[in-house]
Design a protein around this motif. Structure first.
Motif, short mmCIF file in Angstrom:
data_model
loop_
_atom_site.label_atom_id
_atom_site.label_comp_id
_atom_site.label_asym_id
_atom_site.label_seq_id
_atom_site.Cartn_x
_atom_site.Cartn_y
_atom_site.Cartn_z
N LYS A 154 0.82 -1.19 0.00
CA LYS A 154 0.00 0.00 0.00
C LYS A 154 0.86 1.25 0.00
O LYS A 154 1.92 1.29 0.62
CB LYS A 154 -0.91 0.00 1.23
CG LYS A 154 -1.87 -1.18 1.29
CD LYS A 154 -2.94 -1.06 0.23
CE LYS A 154 -3.80 -2.32 0.16
NZ LYS A 154 -4.59 -2.54 1.35
N GLY A 155 0.40 2.27 -0.72
CA GLY A 155 1.09 3.55 -0.67
C GLY A 155 0.82 4.24 0.65
O GLY A 155 0.00 3.81 1.45
N SER A 156 1.51 5.33 0.89
CA SER A 156 1.35 6.05 2.15
C SER A 156 0.41 7.23 1.97
O SER A 156 0.24 7.75 0.87
CB SER A 156 2.71 6.52 2.66
OG SER A 156 3.27 7.44 1.75
N ILE A 157 -0.20 7.66 3.08
CA ILE A 157 -1.11 8.80 3.06
C ILE A 157 -0.57 9.83 4.05
O ILE A 157 -0.23 9.50 5.19
CB ILE A 157 -2.56 8.36 3.42
CG1 ILE A 157 -3.51 9.56 3.43
CG2 ILE A 157 -2.61 7.61 4.73
CD1 ILE A 157 -4.96 9.17 3.58
N GLU A 158 -0.48 11.06 3.60
CA GLU A 158 0.04 12.14 4.43
C GLU A 158 -1.07 13.16 4.67
O GLU A 158 -1.74 13.61 3.73
CB GLU A 158 1.22 12.82 3.73
CG GLU A 158 1.80 13.99 4.51
CD GLU A 158 2.87 14.73 3.72
OE1 GLU A 158 3.36 15.76 4.20
OE2 GLU A 158 3.23 14.28 2.60
N ILE A 159 -1.29 13.49 5.92
CA ILE A 159 -2.31 14.48 6.28
C ILE A 159 -1.70 15.86 6.14
O ILE A 159 -0.77 16.22 6.87
CB ILE A 159 -2.82 14.26 7.72
CG1 ILE A 159 -3.20 12.80 7.97
CG2 ILE A 159 -3.98 15.21 8.00
CD1 ILE A 159 -4.21 12.25 7.00
N ILE A 160 -2.22 16.65 5.22
CA ILE A 160 -1.71 18.01 5.00
C ILE A 160 -2.38 19.00 5.94
O ILE A 160 -1.72 19.81 6.58
CB ILE A 160 -1.94 18.45 3.53
CG1 ILE A 160 -1.32 17.43 2.55
CG2 ILE A 160 -1.37 19.85 3.30
CD1 ILE A 160 0.17 17.27 2.68
N ASP A 161 -3.70 18.91 6.05
CA ASP A 161 -4.42 19.85 6.92
C ASP A 161 -5.82 19.31 7.18
O ASP A 161 -6.35 18.49 6.40
CB ASP A 161 -4.51 21.23 6.24
CG ASP A 161 -4.99 22.33 7.21
OD1 ASP A 161 -4.96 22.09 8.43
OD2 ASP A 161 -5.38 23.41 6.73
N SER A 162 -6.42 19.76 8.27
CA SER A 162 -7.80 19.40 8.58
C SER A 162 -8.47 20.58 9.26
O SER A 162 -7.80 21.47 9.80
CB SER A 162 -7.85 18.17 9.49
OG SER A 162 -7.23 18.44 10.72
N SER A 163 -9.79 20.58 9.23
CA SER A 163 -10.54 21.68 9.84
C SER A 163 -11.91 21.18 10.26
O SER A 163 -12.45 20.23 9.68
CB SER A 163 -10.69 22.84 8.84
OG SER A 163 -11.37 23.93 9.43
N ILE A 164 -12.47 21.79 11.28
CA ILE A 164 -13.79 21.42 11.76
C ILE A 164 -14.55 22.69 12.13
O ILE A 164 -13.94 23.64 12.63
CB ILE A 164 -13.69 20.47 12.98
CG1 ILE A 164 -15.09 20.01 13.44
CG2 ILE A 164 -12.92 21.10 14.13
CD1 ILE A 164 -15.04 18.89 14.45
N GLU A 165 -15.85 22.71 11.85
CA GLU A 165 -16.66 23.88 12.20
C GLU A 165 -18.04 23.43 12.63
O GLU A 165 -18.64 22.52 12.03
CB GLU A 165 -16.77 24.83 11.01
CG GLU A 165 -17.44 26.15 11.37
CD GLU A 165 -17.24 27.23 10.33
OE1 GLU A 165 -18.06 28.16 10.27
OE2 GLU A 165 -16.25 27.16 9.57
N THR A 166 -18.53 24.05 13.70
CA THR A 166 -19.87 23.74 14.20
C THR A 166 -20.92 24.35 13.28
O THR A 166 -20.82 25.51 12.87
CB THR A 166 -20.04 24.28 15.63
OG1 THR A 166 -19.05 23.69 16.47
CG2 THR A 166 -21.42 23.94 16.17
N ILE A 167 -21.93 23.57 12.97
CA ILE A 167 -23.02 24.05 12.11
C ILE A 167 -23.98 24.89 12.96
O ILE A 167 -24.46 24.41 14.00
CB ILE A 167 -23.77 22.87 11.46
CG1 ILE A 167 -22.80 22.04 10.61
CG2 ILE A 167 -24.94 23.36 10.62
CD1 ILE A 167 -23.39 20.73 10.13
N PRO A 168 -24.28 26.11 12.56
CA PRO A 168 -25.21 26.95 13.33
C PRO A 168 -26.58 26.28 13.48
O PRO A 168 -27.07 25.61 12.56
CB PRO A 168 -25.33 28.22 12.48
CG PRO A 168 -24.07 28.26 11.68
CD PRO A 168 -23.73 26.83 11.39
#
Length: 491
Positions: free
Chosen positions: A114-128
């Motif tokens: 299997k190839g590798s996976i690199e996490i570049i960025d993530s984000s989370i936001e609460t839905i109003p």
């Protein structure tokens, strides 16, 4: 006879009565054989027709699993609860052709990596809160703005970037990037979405909110959290063929051979397989397992908002287990077995017990010599200690009884999960089967995963079809799986 001896005898009698009354929560292996046979029939019916079945066996149109050839950057978006989440990943092939020697190429052909996976960025936001009950356009505009801002933040350049969309609501798929919403669940009730293709609605919002500084975001796939969990598990383990979610809700999916999917009339070319989203929480909605339900299961169902729906899920998921505990306690109080027959006000409110308290209670061993300290702590959180009923703390026999029935309810849930998994495994040709799992109950409970594994091993011993199981945790599988599917589509 001394008063102490009388009290001790009275407490022991109550423990024995509680044990006798709640033995119906213990399901025998013989009964699980019957449940498994019935579940298998429902799986077959669902593979023949979605309309004529209760266990829908939805086609996901995800046919390929990760193989190490995924390459490049991809976006993932997850909508399934009170938050919306984004992820940017980069895949690296397992070995570049330019640097591979001839001998390594031969080895690579024999042993794919299997190839590798690199996490570049993530984000989370609460839905109003207002968006939950607004229009579909407002919802998809909100998540479109969120993912566009995320792409802008990461300075994505170029003409196009593929996105996988994890959408964890009951939907009927007609293609890898086409899903019609059947009904909203959880806290969502956005107008103008049920009966519509959610990918088309999302794409329309992306087009409205498009920004000249970012590339074209191409929604190439839509999937639910269970499918995402399986896909992520397949990246971690090549034998992964089942995805499992056990949290507030419960579901499973698996890889099925094309020839067994009667309702899929064409496209039997390689790979001759597809991930099937079982929606097995609905097993029992046609009353076939009513004989396995206790009086407390029936009460919970009768007084639920979704009467005669999701019967299997009501036996398993974290949303319902605490309510079963509350109802068991009310029965034992009515019979004078616990709390001296007096009902604490907290137990009069449906769904007043939290799942995490059940996990705390299960931390104690059933043969605890330290008088169930975690159970006592959980009870102080559930009940108001200013209540005169608890002025001297909790009665030893009450604590032992509550721990006993709490464990029986949770362990029964784990056993039903194991039974569903072995039923699915029997449909898969592989001897070695890895199961990717996620969800708050199976991940956070101190023993749940082990109980599932123990029951699977019990079933193996008595089964004619021998399998070897491995449970692998796929944290945030819904999000990572969406990115992986986007990469597979581009592959």
């Amino acid at each position: 006879m001394s008063s102490d001896h009388k009290e001790s005898s009275y407490k022991q009698k109550n423990i024995e009565l509680a044990d006798l009354l709640t033995k119906q929560l213990i399901v025998s292996n013989e009964d699980f054989e019957k449940v498994s046979a019935l579940l298998s029939k429902e799986f077959d019916r669902g593979l023949r027709s979605t309309e004529d079945s209760f266990v829908k066996m939805y086609l996901t149109y995800v046919r390929s699993l990760p193989n190490g050839e995924e390459n490049g950057r991809f976006l993932a978006l997850d909508l399934g609860g009170t938050n919306v989440r984004a992820l940017l990943v980069e895949f690296h092939r397992s070995q570049s052709e330019s640097s591979a020697t001839e001998s390594n190429q031969k080895q690579q052909q024999q042993e794919p990596q299997k190839g590798s996976i690199e996490i570049i960025d993530s984000s989370i936001e609460t839905i109003p809160t207002e968006i939950f009950h607004g229009t579909g356009e407002q919802l998809f505009d909100f998540i479109a703005e969120f993912i566009i801002e995320f792409a802008f933040r990461n300075k994505l350049t170029g003409e196009r970037i593929a996105l996988g969309f994890s959408f964890s609501f009951p939907s009927i798929q007609k293609g890898i990037a086409e899903a019609t919403l059947v009904t909203w669940t959880k806290t969502f009730n956005c107008s103008g979405v049920v009966g519509c293709d959610v990918v088309r609605l999302f794409k329309a919002s992306l087009e409205r909110k498009a920004h000249p500084s970012i590339p074209f975001i191409d929604v190439v796939a839509i999937l639910n959290d269970t499918t995402g969990t399986l896909i992520y598990g397949a990246l971690l383990d090549e034998n992964c063929r089942i995805g499992l979610i056990v949290g507030t809700a419960s579901n499973a999916c698996y890889v099925e051979h094309s020839s067994r999917i009667e309702k899929w009339p064409s496209n039997y070319n390689d790979p001759e397989q597809m991930i099937i989203n079982c929606e097995c929480g609905a097993f029992g909605d046609n009353y076939v397992i009513d004989w396995a339900l206790t009086c407390w299961d029936r009460q919970l169902n009768y007084e639920s908002l979704n009467l005669n729906k999701q019967i299997h899920e009501k036996l398993i998921s974290g949303m319902y287990l605490p309510e079963l505990l509350r109802r068991c306690l009310l029965t034992l109080i009515e019979l004078g077995i616990v709390f001296n027959g007096k009902t604490p006000i907290e137990l009069l409110q449906p769904y007043s017990i939290r799942t995490r308290y059940m996990s705390h209670i299960d931390q104690d061993d059933e043969n605890d010599k330290n008088n169930f300290p975690n159970t006592r702590i959980a009870l102080t959180n559930i009940f108001n200690m200013k209540n005169p009923l608890f002025k001297n703390g909790f009665n030893d026999s009450d604590v032992k009884i509550i721990h006993m029935i709490n464990r029986r309810i949770t362990k029964r849930s784990a056993n039903f999960v194991a039974n569903a998994l072995r039923t699915l495994a029997n449909r898969i040709d592989n001897i070695d089967i890895s199961i990717a799992y996620d969800g708050s109950l199976i991940c956070l409970h101190p023993h749940y995963r082990c109980w599932v594994e123990e029951k699977l091993n019990e079933f193996i011993k008595t089964s004619e079809i021998k399998k070897r199981f491995r449970l692998i945790r796929a944290n945030d599988g819904s999000l990572y799986g969406a990115a992986i599917v986007a990469a597979i589509c581009d592959r």
